[in-house]
Scaffold this active site. Structure first.
Site, mmCIF file in Angstrom:
data_model
loop_
_atom_site.group_PDB
_atom_site.id
_atom_site.type_symbol
_atom_site.label_atom_id
_atom_site.label_comp_id
_atom_site.label_asym_id
_atom_site.label_seq_id
_atom_site.Cartn_x
_atom_site.Cartn_y
_atom_site.Cartn_z
ATOM 1 N N ASP A 85 11.580 12.187 13.018
ATOM 2 C CA ASP A 85 12.440 11.026 13.696
ATOM 3 C C ASP A 85 12.120 9.964 12.934
ATOM 4 O O ASP A 85 12.578 8.690 13.059
ATOM 5 C CB ASP A 85 11.879 10.983 15.139
ATOM 6 N N SER A 86 11.375 9.904 11.923
ATOM 7 C CA SER A 86 11.122 8.829 10.545
ATOM 8 C C SER A 86 12.614 8.565 10.067
ATOM 9 O O SER A 86 12.866 7.418 9.640
ATOM 10 C CB SER A 86 10.435 9.376 9.449
ATOM 11 N N ASP A 124 12.262 17.178 14.749
ATOM 12 C CA ASP A 124 11.761 16.558 15.721
ATOM 13 C C ASP A 124 12.239 16.115 16.990
ATOM 14 O O ASP A 124 13.424 15.982 17.066
ATOM 15 C CB ASP A 124 11.359 15.118 15.208
ATOM 16 N N LYS A 154 9.308 19.920 16.560
ATOM 17 C CA LYS A 154 8.085 19.328 16.479
ATOM 18 C C LYS A 154 8.155 18.218 17.599
ATOM 19 O O LYS A 154 8.866 17.505 17.784
ATOM 20 C CB LYS A 154 7.628 18.559 15.064
ATOM 21 N N GLU A 156 4.904 15.311 19.378
ATOM 22 C CA GLU A 156 3.670 14.472 19.097
ATOM 23 C C GLU A 156 3.006 14.257 20.319
ATOM 24 O O GLU A 156 3.283 14.473 21.339
ATOM 25 C CB GLU A 156 4.221 12.961 18.512
ATOM 26 N N GLU A 224 -2.019 13.379 10.944
ATOM 27 C CA GLU A 224 -1.420 12.067 10.297
ATOM 28 C C GLU A 224 -2.349 10.985 10.367
ATOM 29 O O GLU A 224 -3.070 10.550 11.523
ATOM 30 C CB GLU A 224 -0.038 11.710 10.954
#
Length: 347
Positions: A85-86, A124, A154, A156, A224
């Site tokens: 999602d970056s 993501d 993925k 978070e 991270e």
């Protein structure tokens, strides 16, 4: 005799239909060459990642967002391509990862799936697509695989609801990569992009959260922006691979953002968001800027395109006929310019 002729005709028809089907997706070579075939049998699997982890071989992960980046990642032999999602920041230009939607992510996923045939593909789950309920989380994860062509997802965070979401997705038959430490989707709570694990309570929480994600069935966990000793402790405590980003050299593997590691963005916005932990292995942005300036200059000076980049010809007979037709249409100046251009290209 008649039946023999019919049989031969039928066989010819079948061969023709088969050939046309085989050729239907082959690009014409007159303008575009098309991509080279790639071997789909070389896809990296979870089993292969586990084997690498058991042997102590580092796992390589790079983010990708489109077909060209996916092809480069594929060619380099990277183990995992993460459609992160970056993309919200490095592709769409936002200051955070929060604005990007699932539909937008699926566009990126599909493009990457077309270009990367070897790496394991992980997509993501963007902010707002898995927090409400386990049903929402599973539905979103299913879309990433079915519509995005990914192999895994993925998500978070390590709150109880996120752990439950990860467990539900795994139970639905979908591989999950966890993500702890700095979780960019939680900047509202974290107070910005702040490293985690820098005091006793926070460090313990990183390890405990990673272990909870492992217990939920995650096949790997991203760590991270945590201190190297914290990442080393988490890596030692887990039986699954850890993937570090700004977490030091003691993880099972590393991940970097495609645009960051290539030094692609030579722009104030991207200079602002490029993290301190990222090593730039190239200055691709400078090369791009130089090429664009050279292109602009050559077009301005009428030096591009020249004869070597004007490959399509018209025979002299057809040119003469074309000029006559233009004159019949009353386009004498167009005919004159066309004739002059032909002479110029010849010279």
């Amino acid at each position: 005799m008649a039946s023999s002729i019919v049989s031969r005709c039928s066989r010819r028809a079948v061969r023709t239909i088969t050939a046309s089907r085989l050729m239907s997706n082959v690009p014409e070579n007159t303008v575009y060459g098309g991509p080279k075939p790639q071997n789909p049998n070389q896809r990296v699997t979870l089993t292969q990642l586990r084997q690498k982890h058991r042997k102590g071989e580092p796992i390589t992960v790079v983010t990708g967002y489109d077909y060209p980046s996916a092809v480069h990642i594929d060619t380099a032999g990277i183990d995992v391509c993460l459609v992160g999602d970056s993309a919200s920041m490095v592709v769409h230009g936002y200051d955070t990862t929060l604005p990007i939607s699932l539909d937008e992510m699926l566009v990126h996923c599909r493009a990457v799936a077309r270009g990367a045939k070897r790496p394991l593909l992980v997509g993501d789950l963007p902010f707002g697509t898995y927090e409400s309920s386990t049903n929402q989380a599973v539905d979103s994860a299913v879309r990433v695989l079915k519509e995005g062509g990914m192999d895994a997802i993925k998500l978070e965070g390590g709150s109880p609801s996120r752990i439950t979401a990860a467990k539900s997705i795994v139970e639905a038959g979908i591989a999950v990569m966890g993500h702890v430490g700095l979780t960019p989707q939680a900047i509202s709570v974290l107070g910005g992009f702040r490293p985690q694990g820098r005091n006793i309570a926070s460090a313990v929480k990183v390890v405990e959260t990673a272990m909870a994600l492992q217990e939920a069935g995650c096949f790997s966990v991203v760590l991270e922006c945590v201190p190297p000793p914290v990442a080393a402790a988490a890596t030692s405590a887990l039986h699954i691979p850890t993937i570090g980003i700004g977490a030091g050299p003691f993880c099972s593997g590393q991940v970097l953002v495609y645009h960051d590691l290539l030094g692609m963005m030579q722009h104030p916005h991207h200079a602002k968001v490029t993290p301190k932990f990222c090593k730039q292995y190239a200055q691709v942005g400078e090369v791009i800027n130089k090429a664009l300036l050279e292109y602009k200059e050559e077009v301005t000076k009428h030096t591009f395109p020249g004869p070597s980049h004007s490959p399509y010809k018209i025979s002299s007979n057809d040119l003469d006929g074309f000029l006559r037709e233009l004159q019949k249409m009353g386009l004498d100046k167009a005919a004159s310019d066309a004739a002059a251009s032909a002479e110029k290209m010849e010279s």
